[in-house]
Design a protein around this motif. Structure first.
Motif, PDB file in Angstrom:
ATOM      1  N   THR A 230       0.833  -1.214   0.000  1.00 49.48           N
ATOM      2  CA  THR A 230       0.000   0.000   0.000  1.00 49.48           C
ATOM      3  C   THR A 230       0.861   1.256   0.000  1.00 49.48           C
ATOM      4  OG1 THR A 230      -0.148  -0.066   2.435  1.00 49.48           O
ATOM      5  CG2 THR A 230      -1.929  -1.113   1.186  1.00 49.48           C
ATOM      6  N   ASP A 231       2.130   1.108   0.311  1.00 43.82           N
ATOM      7  CA  ASP A 231       3.046   2.249   0.241  1.00 43.82           C
ATOM      8  C   ASP A 231       3.307   2.664  -1.200  1.00 43.82           C
ATOM      9  OD1 ASP A 231       5.006   4.068   1.566  1.00 43.82           O
ATOM     10  OD2 ASP A 231       6.429   2.922   0.367  1.00 43.82           O
ATOM     11  N   GLN A 232       3.048   1.728  -2.135  1.00 45.94           N
ATOM     12  CA  GLN A 232       3.338   1.988  -3.543  1.00 45.94           C
ATOM     13  C   GLN A 232       2.082   2.078  -4.394  1.00 45.94           C
ATOM     14  OE1 GLN A 232       5.598  -1.105  -5.378  1.00 45.94           O
ATOM     15  NE2 GLN A 232       6.116   0.079  -7.205  1.00 45.94           N
ATOM     16  N   HIS A 233       1.007   1.379  -4.016  1.00 46.22           N
ATOM     17  CA  HIS A 233      -0.218   1.340  -4.808  1.00 46.22           C
ATOM     18  C   HIS A 233      -1.410   1.766  -3.961  1.00 46.22           C
ATOM     19  CE1 HIS A 233       1.839  -0.812  -8.062  1.00 46.22           C
ATOM     20  NE2 HIS A 233       2.373  -1.602  -7.138  1.00 46.22           N
ATOM     21  N   PRO A 234      -2.450   2.335  -4.569  1.00 48.09           N
ATOM     22  CA  PRO A 234      -3.665   2.687  -3.822  1.00 48.09           C
ATOM     23  C   PRO A 234      -4.350   1.447  -3.257  1.00 48.09           C
ATOM     24  CG  PRO A 234      -3.606   3.764  -5.986  1.00 48.09           C
ATOM     25  CD  PRO A 234      -2.505   2.767  -5.975  1.00 48.09           C
ATOM     26  N   TRP A 235      -5.112   1.642  -2.175  1.00 40.71           N
ATOM     27  CA  TRP A 235      -5.805   0.520  -1.539  1.00 40.71           C
ATOM     28  C   TRP A 235      -6.783  -0.145  -2.503  1.00 40.71           C
ATOM     29  CZ3 TRP A 235      -5.597  -1.515   3.520  1.00 40.71           C
ATOM     30  CH2 TRP A 235      -4.655  -0.895   4.361  1.00 40.71           C
TER      31      TRP A 235
END
Length: 494
Positions: A230-235
């Protein structure tokens, strides 16, 4: 027969003390290894030419295999004996730590980090099984568990502080020297020093329950991976929802298998004790709180205030000192007021520290704005860990010590993964909402809201812990009459 209270011989007490020191160093090293690459990640990326997604996996690989295999590691310790599995785990951990230090490529480094996690997942439950054998009598075992609670969080803090100091002068590769050295020394010393934690009698050995082990490992690993990225992609992205949905499905399948199994990997009755459930939640939340304060304050001091890596690490020295002090005196309030009250008090102290940090802004001073939080949060975390460890291990039979240790460490690993993901989402949402031309103010406002959310979570769990506290008769852990110290006491009493 009632055993008389007979003082143990000095040689037995000295051996116990040496064994506890050794095991404590190993446990602290397992947690130290989680955070040891957090500070030098940029240097690792520059040397190996890694992108952001690859750096995230380098950081998370250890925790993914560690958390995913802990329940199975607990079953191995209960079936084959804590001492045997401790030695096997130490060998794997030492070998993979050395490999990580010499890694020449991204696959080699990630593979070594996964291997470290496998070794750690075998070691951690074995440590609690061995402790149950070393401290056979209930009083000394209770005292040992109270001390054991603060060791893990101290290991995590040491990783942040020492990594920042060391990487100022030496290569990031030397960060793997400490876990390799500790594991190697423990591998040499443990066979002579640790005598408890032998295998269960053949008729009492639990089945391995491999289908449940595969489902639990896959479910926990997929959930953890979903939270990590989630640090790199939206939830809402498929990259996040895919692993999360898959992980939940595997966990549900695991529960169904356990309900029908004759020798379940995790007997659901083990979680019927409300105090144990509160203790496990407190362990997970305390671990998450420790991670988020180190992460966000580290980012704030370096990115917003422009502090160097060395100065940022030194800023956490009071945090470590507070942990050490409260860890040393935590046993006394447990003996006087009881573990549940100590857990609630620790959670409340940490809540106060986080709520103080929720007033963070770009001009916050260290002495009045940061230092109170850096003292209150670890003081509360140390108390919460100490009391929760005692509660989680209360009334646990010797043949389930590995299960209890694996479950505690699972919550200790999942807590930061889930907590950091959720709180970083809070921070990102707040920063986006504030927006504006002042990026530092928007970022700091997000961090402040994350600290506030953490404070509310700690306060809520403190209230729940007090509300569910009920007087229960103190029950002594089941004794193992094959233990030599138990036999010595019996002979002395006769």
């Amino acid at each position: 027969m009632t055993l008389a209270v007979v003082p143990l011989p000095r040689r037995v007490v000295a051996r116990r003390r040496r064994a506890f020191t050794l095991l404590a160093f190993v446990q602290a090293t397992l947690i130290f290894t989680i955070t040891v690459v957090s500070v030098p990640l940029p240097a690792i990326g520059r040397e190996l030419g890694l992108e952001r997604a690859q750096l995230i996996l380098v950081s998370a690989a250890y925790a993914l295999s560690f958390s995913g295999l802990l329940l199975f590691g607990g079953r191995l310790a209960d079936r084959y004996g804590g001492r045997r599995m401790l030695l096997i785990g130490l060998f794997v951990f030492a070998a993979t730590s050395i490999t990580a230090g010499y890694a020449l490529s991204y696959p080699m480094l990630v593979g070594a980090r996964f291997g470290q996690g496998v070794g750690a997942a075998v070691i951690a439950p074995a440590l609690t099984a061995v402790l149950r054998g070393v401290f056979a009598d209930p009083v000394s075992y209770h005292h040992a568990m109270a001390k054991w609670g603060g060791i893990s969080v101290l290991g995590a803090t040491s990783g942040v502080v020492l990594a920042g100091i060391a990487t100022t002068w030496v290569s990031w590769r030397w960060m793997f020297a400490a876990p390799a050295l500790v594991a190697t020394l423990a591998l040499l010393v443990a066979p002579r020093l640790v005598t408890g934690g032998g295998p269960a009698h053949r008729g009492q050995r639990p089945r391995l329950d491999l289908p449940a082990a595969v489902l639990a490992t896959g479910g926990i690993t997929m959930l953890s991976y979903g939270f990590v990225i989630t640090d790199q992609h939206p939830w809402s992205s498929p990259q996040v929802t895919g692993p999360l949905v898959s992980g939940l499905a595997l966990i549900l399948a695991f529960v169904l298998v356990e309900l029908r199994g004759s020798s379940p990997l995790l007997p659901l009755s083990f979680l019927a004790n409300s105090r144990r459930v509160i203790a496990l939640l407190a362990i997970g939340l305390a671990a998450a709180g420790s991670s988020i304060i180190c992460l966000l304050l580290g980012l704030y001091l370096q990115q917003v205030r422009g502090w160097s890596t060395l100065h940022t690490s030194l800023a956490f020295v009071p945090y470590a000192v507070s942990l050490i002090i409260m860890g040393r005196i935590g046993r006394r309030p447990i003996e006087r007021y009881g573990a549940p009250a100590v857990v609630a008090t620790g959670l409340a102290l940490s809540a106060a520290g986080f709520l103080h940090l929720s007033g963070l802004d770009p001009a916050t001073t260290y002495l009045t704005g940061l230092l109170p939080g850096l003292v209150l949060v670890p003081a509360g975390v140390a108390l919460a860990f100490a009391g929760s460890t005692v509660l989680a291990m209360a009334d646990v039979r010797p043949r389930q010590a590995g299960l209890a240790g694996g479950l505690m460490n699972t919550f200790m690993e999942i807590g930061p993964t889930l907590g950091v993901a959720l709180l970083m989402a809070v921070a990102a949402a707040r920063s986006t909402h504030v927006g504006g031309a002042d990026a530092a103010a928007a970022t700091t406002s997000g961090y402040a809201w994350a600290f506030g959310a953490a404070g509310l979570a700690f306060a809520l769990l403190a209230v729940v812990a007090l509300a569910t506290e009920q007087p229960e008769p103190a029950a002594e852990p089941a004794r193992d009459e094959a233990d030599p110290e138990y036999a010595w006491r019996a002979r002395a009493a006769a």
